[in-house]
Design a protein around this motif. Structure first.
Motif, PDB file in Angstrom:
ATOM      1  N   GLY A  46     -36.577  65.163 -30.308  1.00 54.12           N
ATOM      2  CA  GLY A  46     -37.389  65.700 -29.215  1.00 54.12           C
ATOM      3  C   GLY A  46     -38.876  65.542 -29.442  1.00 54.12           C
ATOM      4  N   GLY A  47     -39.602  65.680 -28.350  1.00 54.73           N
ATOM      5  CA  GLY A  47     -41.025  65.388 -28.351  1.00 54.73           C
ATOM      6  C   GLY A  47     -41.865  66.362 -29.175  1.00 54.73           C
ATOM      7  N   VAL A  48     -41.463  67.633 -29.220  1.00 50.38           N
ATOM      8  CA  VAL A  48     -42.300  68.612 -29.917  1.00 50.38           C
ATOM      9  C   VAL A  48     -42.405  68.265 -31.395  1.00 50.38           C
ATOM     10  CG1 VAL A  48     -42.631  71.062 -30.417  1.00 50.38           C
ATOM     11  CG2 VAL A  48     -41.601  70.375 -28.251  1.00 50.38           C
ATOM     12  N   SER A 227     -33.525  58.638 -24.936  1.00 47.49           N
ATOM     13  CA  SER A 227     -33.693  60.063 -24.617  1.00 47.49           C
ATOM     14  C   SER A 227     -32.703  60.909 -25.374  1.00 47.49           C
ATOM     15  CB  SER A 227     -33.346  60.329 -23.150  1.00 47.49           C
ATOM     16  OG  SER A 227     -34.352  59.926 -22.310  1.00 47.49           O
ATOM     17  N   ARG A 228     -33.097  62.150 -25.682  1.00 48.63           N
ATOM     18  CA  ARG A 228     -32.097  63.093 -26.163  1.00 48.63           C
ATOM     19  C   ARG A 228     -30.959  63.111 -25.154  1.00 48.63           C
ATOM     20  NH1 ARG A 228     -33.021  67.966 -25.312  1.00 48.63           N
ATOM     21  NH2 ARG A 228     -34.987  67.665 -24.238  1.00 48.63           N
ATOM     22  N   PHE A 229     -29.727  63.385 -25.638  1.00 43.88           N
ATOM     23  CA  PHE A 229     -28.619  63.482 -24.693  1.00 43.88           C
ATOM     24  C   PHE A 229     -28.704  64.835 -23.995  1.00 43.88           C
ATOM     25  CE2 PHE A 229     -27.003  60.113 -27.478  1.00 43.88           C
ATOM     26  CZ  PHE A 229     -26.803  59.153 -26.503  1.00 43.88           C
ATOM     27  N   TRP A 232     -30.903  66.696 -18.010  1.00 46.21           N
ATOM     28  CA  TRP A 232     -32.170  66.531 -17.266  1.00 46.21           C
ATOM     29  C   TRP A 232     -32.693  65.099 -17.380  1.00 46.21           C
ATOM     30  CZ3 TRP A 232     -32.668  70.294 -14.061  1.00 46.21           C
ATOM     31  CH2 TRP A 232     -32.353  71.605 -14.423  1.00 46.21           C
ATOM     32  N   LYS A 233     -32.222  64.378 -18.379  1.00 42.75           N
ATOM     33  CA  LYS A 233     -32.679  62.981 -18.544  1.00 42.75           C
ATOM     34  C   LYS A 233     -31.864  62.035 -17.670  1.00 42.75           C
ATOM     35  CE  LYS A 233     -35.198  64.404 -22.149  1.00 42.75           C
ATOM     36  NZ  LYS A 233     -36.653  64.414 -22.179  1.00 42.75           N
ATOM     37  N   ASP A 234     -30.848  62.582 -17.016  1.00 41.51           N
ATOM     38  CA  ASP A 234     -29.993  61.854 -16.064  1.00 41.51           C
ATOM     39  C   ASP A 234     -29.382  60.562 -16.602  1.00 41.51           C
ATOM     40  OD1 ASP A 234     -28.639  61.616 -13.693  1.00 41.51           O
ATOM     41  OD2 ASP A 234     -30.284  60.622 -12.624  1.00 41.51           O
ATOM     42  N   GLY A 312     -42.571  63.829 -21.262  1.00 37.23           N
ATOM     43  CA  GLY A 312     -41.840  62.572 -21.402  1.00 37.23           C
ATOM     44  C   GLY A 312     -42.606  61.583 -22.266  1.00 37.23           C
ATOM     45  N   LEU A 313     -42.637  61.855 -23.570  1.00 39.91           N
ATOM     46  CA  LEU A 313     -43.345  60.957 -24.494  1.00 39.91           C
ATOM     47  C   LEU A 313     -42.792  59.544 -24.439  1.00 39.91           C
ATOM     48  CD1 LEU A 313     -43.712  63.071 -27.770  1.00 39.91           C
ATOM     49  CD2 LEU A 313     -45.545  62.305 -26.239  1.00 39.91           C
ATOM     50  N   THR A 314     -41.491  59.433 -24.179  1.00 36.50           N
ATOM     51  CA  THR A 314     -40.869  58.104 -24.173  1.00 36.50           C
ATOM     52  C   THR A 314     -41.529  57.182 -23.145  1.00 36.50           C
ATOM     53  OG1 THR A 314     -39.242  59.023 -22.685  1.00 36.50           O
ATOM     54  CG2 THR A 314     -38.571  58.792 -24.977  1.00 36.50           C
ATOM     55  N   SER A 316     -44.884  57.140 -22.248  1.00 34.64           N
ATOM     56  CA  SER A 316     -46.098  56.569 -22.856  1.00 34.64           C
ATOM     57  C   SER A 316     -45.758  55.626 -24.009  1.00 34.64           C
ATOM     58  CB  SER A 316     -47.018  57.682 -23.360  1.00 34.64           C
ATOM     59  OG  SER A 316     -47.878  58.088 -22.316  1.00 34.64           O
ATOM     60  N   GLU A 317     -44.699  55.964 -24.744  1.00 31.79           N
ATOM     61  CA  GLU A 317     -44.321  55.095 -25.876  1.00 31.79           C
ATOM     62  C   GLU A 317     -44.013  53.683 -25.395  1.00 31.79           C
ATOM     63  OE1 GLU A 317     -42.321  58.726 -28.505  1.00 31.79           O
ATOM     64  OE2 GLU A 317     -41.030  57.230 -27.569  1.00 31.79           O
ATOM     65  N   ALA A 318     -43.221  53.586 -24.324  1.00 28.78           N
ATOM     66  CA  ALA A 318     -42.853  52.254 -23.823  1.00 28.78           C
ATOM     67  C   ALA A 318     -44.060  51.588 -23.174  1.00 28.78           C
ATOM     68  CB  ALA A 318     -41.699  52.368 -22.830  1.00 28.78           C
TER      69      ALA A 318
HETATM   70  N1  UDP Z   1     -36.402  59.918 -29.642  1.00 26.50           N
HETATM   71  C1  UDP Z   1     -35.928  59.333 -30.807  1.00 26.50           C
HETATM   72  N2  UDP Z   1     -34.643  58.884 -30.832  1.00 26.50           N
HETATM   73  C2  UDP Z   1     -33.823  59.003 -29.780  1.00 26.50           C
HETATM   74  C3  UDP Z   1     -34.292  59.627 -28.601  1.00 26.50           C
HETATM   75  C4  UDP Z   1     -35.593  60.077 -28.568  1.00 26.50           C
HETATM   76  O1  UDP Z   1     -36.643  59.198 -31.786  1.00 26.50           O
HETATM   77  O2  UDP Z   1     -32.685  58.575 -29.876  1.00 26.50           O
HETATM   78  C5  UDP Z   1     -37.807  60.354 -29.604  1.00 26.50           C
HETATM   79  C6  UDP Z   1     -38.584  59.645 -28.518  1.00 26.50           C
HETATM   80  O3  UDP Z   1     -38.976  58.365 -28.947  1.00 26.50           O
HETATM   81  C7  UDP Z   1     -39.726  60.632 -28.270  1.00 26.50           C
HETATM   82  C8  UDP Z   1     -39.044  61.971 -28.468  1.00 26.50           C
HETATM   83  O4  UDP Z   1     -37.889  61.730 -29.265  1.00 26.50           O
HETATM   84  O5  UDP Z   1     -40.730  60.472 -29.234  1.00 26.50           O
HETATM   85  C9  UDP Z   1     -38.620  62.576 -27.137  1.00 26.50           C
HETATM   86  O6  UDP Z   1     -39.728  63.137 -26.526  1.00 26.50           O
HETATM   87  P1  UDP Z   1     -39.823  63.319 -24.956  1.00 26.50           P
HETATM   88  O7  UDP Z   1     -41.115  63.995 -24.680  1.00 26.50           O
HETATM   89  O8  UDP Z   1     -39.601  62.010 -24.270  1.00 26.50           O
HETATM   90  O9  UDP Z   1     -38.576  64.236 -24.548  1.00 26.50           O
HETATM   91  P2  UDP Z   1     -37.960  65.624 -25.124  1.00 26.50           P
HETATM   92  O10 UDP Z   1     -36.835  65.228 -26.011  1.00 26.50           O
HETATM   93  O11 UDP Z   1     -39.051  66.343 -25.852  1.00 26.50           O
HETATM   94  O12 UDP Z   1     -37.470  66.327 -23.914  1.00 26.50           O
END
Ligand code: UDP
Length: 411
Positions: A46-48, A227-229, A232-234, A312-314, A316-318
């Motif tokens: 997760g992002g935090v 995304s985490r499973f 909300w990530k649909d 949604g860090l993912t 900006s990452e992409a």
């Molecule tokens: N992430 C990861 N591996 C995964 C899925 C997510 O390392 O299989 C990372 C992703 O690259 C991002 C963070 O977890 O840095 C997810 O942050 P985001 O703000 O997108 O969503 P959150 O999980 O906090 O709702």
């Protein structure tokens, strides 16, 4: 320590310029030897935890002693806090007295074993929120909420706001999440660390190596969501959109996810998707930052089709990697993607499918959106901007506290 090195603000100079670095160094000066602690509920997933990994090191590099702790608890506790998380994002919860009791009891146990007498305490998200009840404050306490608070369950919010109002400040990610509370509220959008394993540069060979390691075929264009499973990530919506798009274009879908330790629903969401697996629909659950990086780089299209999204860090990452992103038109995604300028915003499976097809058929468009996307992140979503916002906040407290101390002395 010999041979070890952490990222310093100076490393950002090539992306943000020397003036920004000088300004940050100046702002950090009055905070030397401050002792700050962050408390959240998971060290990974997760992002935090991504934000905290980078931010705590950068702050230490600036001479601000910044720590990071997590709250511990039995599965019941995390199952309740995940229900709260869902209800704050617009889902439902049966807020029974049993739930509130477990939530508050476990937080109390954590307060007993965490001796927090820091100059500033930053508490992240609802899991450790009630900690504040159990300390005599030595300095300001900040509640940093990362989730989408645009449609919180009213009863739950009323209950939680009792705790929030004990804080000296609260921070949300975008203005739409601000609440009607007495606590001063700030808006800090999260940001990414371009030097982390997830974001740092990779050679084509390194990318190939990661993809081959997981048997991900690259003969067809890759459509990717990381995304985490989490519902909300649909992820179901992503699969449906991909199946529609595939009627017109050939591609491989990769859904990569992980499960955070504070998220008990992840395993069920992952299992519920497995029946969708096919030769060209790859669903992976791994904790591998370099794989995230490789996929976001090699993908022709990245999706983040969230139905709710704090930030949604993912995204900006992409975008940082110059990859066009199709994002759900919700929450923090809207602040990263400007529709048709540096990516696409979508509100339905059909729209997502149409945009996948459009991008897979148009290499030039991908390159255009991708290069604007990278520039958007360079300007707005690198960690130095986020860091500077924190320093400004700490300095405003510092002034207030100094004033208060002086007034106290005069009296
Ligand atoms: N992430 C990861 N591996 C995964 C899925 C997510 O390392 O299989 C990372 C992703 O690259 C991002 C963070 O977890 O840095 C997810 O942050 P985001 O703000 O997108 O969503 P959150 O999980 O906090 O709702």
């Amino acid at each position: 320590m010999k041979g070890h090195k952490i990222v310093q603000v100076e490393d950002y100079e090539k992306h943000v310029g020397s003036k920004t670095i000088e300004r940050i160094r100046e702002k950090a000066k009055p905070l030397q030897d401050f002792h700050i602690v962050n408390v959240n509920s998971t060290y990974y997933g997760g992002g935090v935890s991504e934000l905290l990994s980078s931010m705590t090191l950068l702050m230490n590099g600036l001479g601000i002693d910044t720590g990071w702790r997590t709250v511990h608890g039995p599965p019941d506790f995390f199952s309740i806090t995940k229900k709260m998380h869902n209800a704050l994002q617009g889902g439902k919860i049966n807020l029974s007295s049993r739930k509130m009791q477990i939530y508050e009891d476990v937080t109390y146990e954590n307060a007993i074993r965490n001796h927090l007498d820091h100059d500033i305490v930053i508490v992240h998200d609802p899991q450790p929120l009630p900690l504040i009840e159990h300390y005599r404050k030595k300095g300001p306490w900040i509640w940093r909420c990362h989730i989408d608070l645009s449609h919180p369950d009213k009863k739950l919010w009323k209950y939680l706001s009792k705790f929030v109002e004990k804080y000296d400040a609260s921070i949300v990610s975008i203005k739409e999440y601000a609440q009607d509370i007495r606590t001063p509220q700030m808006i800090f959008m999260p940001a990414i660390d371009p030097f982390s394993i997830i974001n740092k540069d990779m050679s084509e060979e390194e990318i190939d190596e990661r993809l081959t390691h997981y048997n991900i075929p690259t003969d067809l264009p890759l459509v990717v969501q990381v995304s985490r499973f989490d519902r909300w990530k649909d992820p179901e919506g992503v699969i449906k959109a991909f199946k529609l798009a595939r009627k017109e274009v050939d591609a491989t879908l990769v859904l990569l996810g992980n499960v955070a330790t504070d998220d008990p629903e992840g395993v069920d969401v992952y299992n519920s998707l497995l029946s969708e697996k096919e030769e060209r629909i790859i669903i992976l659950s791994h904790q591998d930052g370099a794989l995230v990086n490789a996929l976001q780089r090699r993908a022709t299209v990245v999706l983040q089709k969230s139905l709710r999204e704090g930030f949604g860090l993912t995204v900006s990452e992409a975008m940082w990697k110059g990859t066009p992103v199709i994002g759900g038109n919700v929450g923090g995604i809207r602040y990263q993607i400007e529709d048709e300028v540096n990516g696409f915003l979508v509100s339905s499976v059909q729209e997502a499918a149409d945009r996948i097809v459009q991008l897979l058929k148009n290499e030039k468009l991908c390159a255009q959106l991708g290069s604007r996307a990278r520039e958007t992140v360079r300007e707005n979503f690198l960690m130095t901007r986020y860091l500077e916002q924190y320093l400004d906040l700490f300095n405003s407290f510092e002034t207030n506290f100094r004033l208060r101390t002086m007034i106290g002395t005069v009296r």
